[in-house]
Scaffold this motif. Structure first.
Motif, mmCIF file in Angstrom:
data_model
loop_
_atom_site.group_PDB
_atom_site.id
_atom_site.type_symbol
_atom_site.label_atom_id
_atom_site.label_comp_id
_atom_site.label_asym_id
_atom_site.label_seq_id
_atom_site.Cartn_x
_atom_site.Cartn_y
_atom_site.Cartn_z
ATOM 1 N N GLY A 170 0.821 -1.202 0.000
ATOM 2 C CA GLY A 170 0.000 0.000 0.000
ATOM 3 C C GLY A 170 0.853 1.250 0.000
ATOM 4 N N SER A 171 0.206 2.372 0.212
ATOM 5 C CA SER A 171 0.894 3.658 0.207
ATOM 6 C C SER A 171 1.740 3.807 1.468
ATOM 7 C CB SER A 171 -0.128 4.794 0.134
ATOM 8 O OG SER A 171 0.520 6.050 0.249
ATOM 9 N N THR A 172 2.992 4.192 1.280
ATOM 10 C CA THR A 172 3.907 4.370 2.408
ATOM 11 C C THR A 172 4.429 5.805 2.497
ATOM 12 O OG1 THR A 172 5.684 3.514 0.992
ATOM 13 C CG2 THR A 172 4.646 1.963 2.512
ATOM 14 N N GLY B 196 5.788 -0.402 0.138
ATOM 15 C CA GLY B 196 5.343 0.548 -0.870
ATOM 16 C C GLY B 196 5.715 0.096 -2.272
ATOM 17 N N ARG B 197 5.196 0.794 -3.262
ATOM 18 C CA ARG B 197 5.447 0.428 -4.658
ATOM 19 C C ARG B 197 6.930 0.394 -4.981
ATOM 20 N NH1 ARG B 197 2.494 3.900 -9.218
ATOM 21 N NH2 ARG B 197 0.719 2.849 -8.241
ATOM 22 N N VAL C 249 9.924 3.804 2.003
ATOM 23 C CA VAL C 249 9.873 2.631 1.129
ATOM 24 C C VAL C 249 9.001 1.549 1.756
ATOM 25 C CG1 VAL C 249 11.258 0.811 0.044
ATOM 26 C CG2 VAL C 249 12.140 3.144 0.145
ATOM 27 N N ALA C 250 9.049 1.461 3.087
ATOM 28 C CA ALA C 250 8.272 0.461 3.823
ATOM 29 C C ALA C 250 8.001 0.996 5.222
ATOM 30 C CB ALA C 250 9.018 -0.865 3.888
ATOM 31 N N MET C 251 7.020 0.401 5.890
ATOM 32 C CA MET C 251 6.668 0.822 7.240
ATOM 33 C C MET C 251 6.349 -0.412 8.075
ATOM 34 S SD MET C 251 4.178 4.041 6.269
ATOM 35 C CE MET C 251 4.037 4.630 7.957
ATOM 36 N N TYR C 252 6.776 -0.382 9.343
ATOM 37 C CA TYR C 252 6.521 -1.488 10.270
ATOM 38 C C TYR C 252 5.484 -1.081 11.309
ATOM 39 C CZ TYR C 252 7.138 -4.903 13.992
ATOM 40 O OH TYR C 252 6.901 -5.855 14.954
ATOM 41 N N HIS C 253 4.543 -1.990 11.593
ATOM 42 C CA HIS C 253 3.600 -1.760 12.687
ATOM 43 C C HIS C 253 3.113 -3.091 13.237
ATOM 44 C CE1 HIS C 253 0.560 0.060 15.200
ATOM 45 N NE2 HIS C 253 -0.361 -0.728 14.659
ATOM 46 N N ASP C 254 3.484 -3.364 14.477
ATOM 47 C CA ASP C 254 2.948 -4.510 15.209
ATOM 48 C C ASP C 254 3.072 -5.825 14.426
ATOM 49 O OD1 ASP C 254 1.803 -5.732 17.401
ATOM 50 O OD2 ASP C 254 -0.255 -5.409 16.717
ATOM 51 N N GLY C 255 4.260 -6.088 13.929
ATOM 52 C CA GLY C 255 4.515 -7.345 13.223
ATOM 53 C C GLY C 255 4.180 -7.338 11.750
#
Length: 214
Positions: free
Chosen positions: A100-102, A117-118, A106-112
């Protein structure tokens, strides 16, 4: 006996435990839930881990005293350099992948869960591994959360020049955070000859520049 489990339950638990142990030590990849990725994205993700697992220690290509002075890998990860072990280290922390959109990342971490991102899927395999390694560190607690980079921070983001770190939460205040561990990994790649020393040094310096010193 009052406090005993039924025999079939005990046997079931033993079977599950044995399967887990065999699976862990078998060398087979332990991919997390990819149900929110399409087939092409899942293939790229698997290729990233497959590449990482080819990176095993061999003869060191740099001066041994220099290596001993600068290596941080084992002190951080508590095991010697090994792509297979590092792959398991990452996958033990990331439970799910989604797309999805970040925004400016480039990427996002949340709770595992790691949201990719594209741009992640356009990166080369090494940069994809660096992103996964970086995001996995966030699973280890708030101590590894990012801090705001200084407004005069002039270093480029090597994976996407459109992303400007200055004034954003894109730096670390600890030496073994997301950027510190990717730097340690890159040092090993240079030391073992998986990257030439010029590229390894440039990449290492780029990662370590995000670690703010007092």
């Amino acid at each position: 006996m009052v406090d005993s489990k039924p025999l079939f339950e005990l046997n079931s638990y033993k079977a599950v435990f044995i399967v887990f142990v065999l699976y862990w030590f078998s060398g087979y990849p332990l991919y997390s839930d990819e149900s929110k990725l399409n087939a092409k994205q899942s293939k790229i993700l698997k290729e990233s881990y497959s590449y990482l697992e080819t990176l095993e220690p061999k003869r060191i290509k740099i001066d041994k005293s220099t290596y001993n002075h600068l290596t941080q890998f084992e002190s951080i990860f508590k095991f010697g350099f090994s792509g297979k072990k590092l792959s398991r280290w990452i996958q033990s922390r990331i439970k799910k992948y989604s797309y999805g959109s970040t925004g400016d990342y480039v990427a996002m971490y949340h709770d595992g869960d790691v949201l990719l991102g594209r741009s992640f899927f356009s990166l080369n395999r090494l940069d994809r591994v660096l992103v996964l390694l970086h995001e996995a560190r966030h699973a280890d607690g708030k101590n590894y959360s990012h801090v705001v980079c200084p407004e005069n921070f002039q270093f480029l983001n090597p994976r996407d020049w459109k992303i400007h770190p200055a004034g954003k939460k894109g730096c670390d205040s600890v030496s073994d955070g997301g950027y510190g561990i990717t730097a340690a990994f890159l040092f090993e790649l240079g030391a073992y000859g998986y990257l030439n020393q010029t590229e390894a040094a440039h990449r290492y310096n780029s990662e370590i520049s995000r670690v703010l010193r007092d």
